[in-house]
Scaffold this active site. Structure first.
Site, short mmCIF file in Angstrom:
data_model
loop_
_atom_site.label_atom_id
_atom_site.label_comp_id
_atom_site.label_asym_id
_atom_site.label_seq_id
_atom_site.Cartn_x
_atom_site.Cartn_y
_atom_site.Cartn_z
N ASP A 23 7.84 -12.47 15.57
CA ASP A 23 7.23 -12.43 14.25
C ASP A 23 7.80 -11.20 13.52
O ASP A 23 8.36 -10.29 14.15
CB ASP A 23 5.71 -12.32 14.41
CG ASP A 23 4.99 -12.03 13.11
OD1 ASP A 23 5.25 -12.74 12.13
OD2 ASP A 23 4.19 -11.09 13.08
N ASP A 25 6.47 -9.59 9.85
CA ASP A 25 5.50 -8.72 9.19
C ASP A 25 4.33 -8.40 10.12
O ASP A 25 3.70 -9.30 10.68
CB ASP A 25 4.97 -9.39 7.93
CG ASP A 25 6.06 -9.56 6.87
OD1 ASP A 25 6.21 -8.67 6.03
OD2 ASP A 25 6.76 -10.60 6.91
N ASP A 204 1.35 -10.50 15.72
CA ASP A 204 0.16 -9.70 15.50
C ASP A 204 -1.00 -10.46 14.87
O ASP A 204 -2.16 -10.02 14.96
CB ASP A 204 0.50 -8.52 14.57
CG ASP A 204 0.75 -8.98 13.14
OD1 ASP A 204 0.01 -8.57 12.23
OD2 ASP A 204 1.68 -9.78 12.93
#
Length: 252
Positions: A23, A25, A204
């Site tokens: 991932d 961001d 996240d």
């Protein structure tokens, strides 16, 4: 008194049989008020490139951003990637596959964008991001508007069976119902150089839970960045700086 053990241990180092899915961001770069205001540290980009060389190209980005933005952020690297939560898929050969949608989708998205812009005009600090096949409403610059943004999204998704809402960190997105990061990981794992490897997914946010489930289901590793419950992740790293350190350690 002994310190309590962390809920999830840190991930081990990659071995040469792994495939790495990242991932962007909140995992590799800090969030910013605007999606175009972020930067990737040059040494982190270099570490990712070294890992890609070591794993024979089995490193992919899996992001809500479109491929064009990912390439701009990571240039001169041009990695295999899943953009727009997997709506756009690019394997190592550079060929891009995009999911198709119904004939009436473009008209609905155009109307949705106009309504969202009017909504944002009445809620200063709310940002509308037009993603072509989808739309995101960001409220990082207007935290007081969170409930209004969610209510707007809930109201405008009703009756649209082909789309769903994807919540994230100070954002909610309208995305095609079949599009998610887990599907993207499973599709990429069908292609060389990912095929037959052990998937390792780092993320996240709530959008990354699909990726965690996919990695777990393929007997790989799932790594949560930060603290959030519940989560399907097996391992964890506390923050973006620790991700950078782990990548640098894996680059050699």
């Amino acid at each position: 008194m002994a310190e309590p053990l962390p809920l999830r241990p840190p991930p081990p180092l990659l071995d040469d049989a792994c495939a790495l899915f990242l991932d962007v961001d909140g995992t590799l770069i800090e969030f910013a008020a605007r999606p175009d205001a972020v930067q990737l540290l040059p040494d982190v980009r270099e570490a990712i490139g070294r890992i890609s060389d070591r794993l024979e190209g089995a490193v992919a980005l899996v992001s809500g951003r479109p491929l064009e933005q990912l390439d701009q952020l990571f240039k001169p690297l041009k990695l295999p990637a899943a953009g727009l939560h997997g709506h756009e898929l690019r394997a190592q050969d550079g060929h891009v596959i995009r999911d198709e949608h119904g004939d009436d989708t473009a008209d609905w998205l155009h109307a949705l964008h106009q309504q969202a812009m009017r909504f944002a005009h009445g809620h200063p600090g709310v940002l509308v991001e037009n993603k072509g096949v989808g739309l995101a409403l960001h409220w990082r610059g207007a935290p007081h508007a969170a409930n209004d943004v969610r209510a707007f999204a809930d109201r405008h998704i009703r009756g649209r069976a082909s789309y769903r809402l994807q919540p994230g960190d100070h954002v909610v997105e309208f995305v095609p119902v079949a599009t998610n990061k887990g599907r993207a990981v499973r599709r990429l794992m069908q292609y060389l150089p990912f095929r037959g490897r052990l998937p390792v997914f780092l993320g996240d946010d709530l959008t990354d839970e699909f990726g965690f489930d996919a990695a777990n289901g393929l007997h790989g590793w799932s790594v949560l960045i930060g603290e959030r419950e519940p989560s399907a992740a097996v391992f964890a790293l506390p923050d973006i700086r620790s991700v950078h350190a782990w990548l640098r350690e894996n680059a050699y």
